[in-house]
Design a protein around this motif. Sequence first.
Motif, short mmCIF file in Angstrom:
data_model
loop_
_atom_site.label_atom_id
_atom_site.label_comp_id
_atom_site.label_asym_id
_atom_site.label_seq_id
_atom_site.Cartn_x
_atom_site.Cartn_y
_atom_site.Cartn_z
N ALA A 236 3.21 10.06 6.56
CA ALA A 236 3.31 8.83 7.35
C ALA A 236 4.67 8.66 8.01
O ALA A 236 4.81 7.89 8.96
N THR B 25 0.82 -1.20 0.00
CA THR B 25 0.00 0.00 0.00
C THR B 25 0.86 1.26 0.00
O THR B 25 1.80 1.37 0.76
N ARG B 26 0.46 2.17 -0.86
CA ARG B 26 1.19 3.44 -0.93
C ARG B 26 0.71 4.38 0.17
O ARG B 26 -0.48 4.54 0.40
N LEU B 27 1.67 4.97 0.85
CA LEU B 27 1.36 6.04 1.80
C LEU B 27 2.00 7.31 1.26
O LEU B 27 2.38 7.37 0.10
N ASP B 28 2.08 8.34 2.09
CA ASP B 28 2.75 9.56 1.65
C ASP B 28 3.66 10.08 2.76
O ASP B 28 3.75 9.48 3.84
N ARG C 72 -2.75 9.84 3.14
CA ARG C 72 -3.19 8.46 2.89
C ARG C 72 -3.04 7.64 4.16
O ARG C 72 -1.96 7.60 4.75
N PHE D 21 5.63 9.82 -2.35
CA PHE D 21 5.07 8.49 -2.14
C PHE D 21 5.96 7.70 -1.17
O PHE D 21 7.19 7.73 -1.29
N THR E 50 -5.92 4.89 1.06
CA THR E 50 -5.14 5.30 -0.10
C THR E 50 -5.96 5.33 -1.39
O THR E 50 -5.90 6.31 -2.14
#
Lengths: 83, 223
Positions: A8, A2-5, B219, A41, B195
């Motif tokens: 995070a 899962t992509r976070l930004d 996200r 990302f 997300t």
Amino acid sequence: MTRLDGNAIAGVLEQLFGREMTTASGRCAGCGAEREVGALFVYRGAGIVVRCPDCDAVLLRIVESRDRTWVDFRGLSTVELAD
Amino acid sequence: MTETPHVRTLVLDVPGWPGHRAGQHVDVRLTAEDGYQAERSYSLASAPADGPALTVERLDDGEVSPYLVDEVVPGDKFELRGPIGGYFVWDAEEAAQPLMLVAGGSGIVPLMAMLRHRAASGSKVPARLLYSSRSLGDVIYRAELEQLDVDVVHTLTREQPPGWTGYGRRVDVDLLREACFAPSDDPRVFVCGPTSFVEAVADGLVSLGHRPGRIRTERFGGA
């Protein structure tokens, strides 16, 4: 994965740099795009990988263990911090 | 305080709390007896004027949230780092443009801090919230949202109660066009949630003509 930004890893970065870093701007050494760290990302697994939202190049890698942290910055050409 | 069957708000007493900005989070670290540590980020739900409070959603396979939602009792202590962050933050004092908030599920939490901050500071900037939940029972802060001077548009994606006249589908471009300030209003936009939700909303807003630089996203990962 899962992509976070960049939000995070704000806590991790603050611990590394001693200041708030999500509003700092990073320039991609690959494509030259400049973005605020909060907009980058982020992928978290055993370590942290930060990628450029424009070209997907790896900008930053961080691995933390219990007693030390490794940081690889080679994907960033510059980081700009406002006072 | 219980918000929904899966969501609880914890009011924290943090010695030396330096104050926070609306939209910031904290990292909570739990350490087991064998030294194993788990750390997760949780958004601050409270207005800066009200001190720190977290609203936490229980993830059934989570390492930290089940403790915070089901087990912790008043007087318990745990380790936290924060307040953290500066990118996904809204300061009423500096804001002149309309405030457009788009939340998916527990992504409402940092946006609620912004709305509470707006109310507490007497800000007059127009504000709208588009809030996607699975069902009416999953809407966090439902009663308080009705009291705020904010246009709130709900969409319930899985289950709608009898007689529901609001939206009943996932957020799409048409819904964004109808529920959000127009690009010509030049709103500041904050989008928070899972997300896939955040990216669909951000892409949709850009396709409607909103400037990418005006849209800030956070996200949560997962679902």
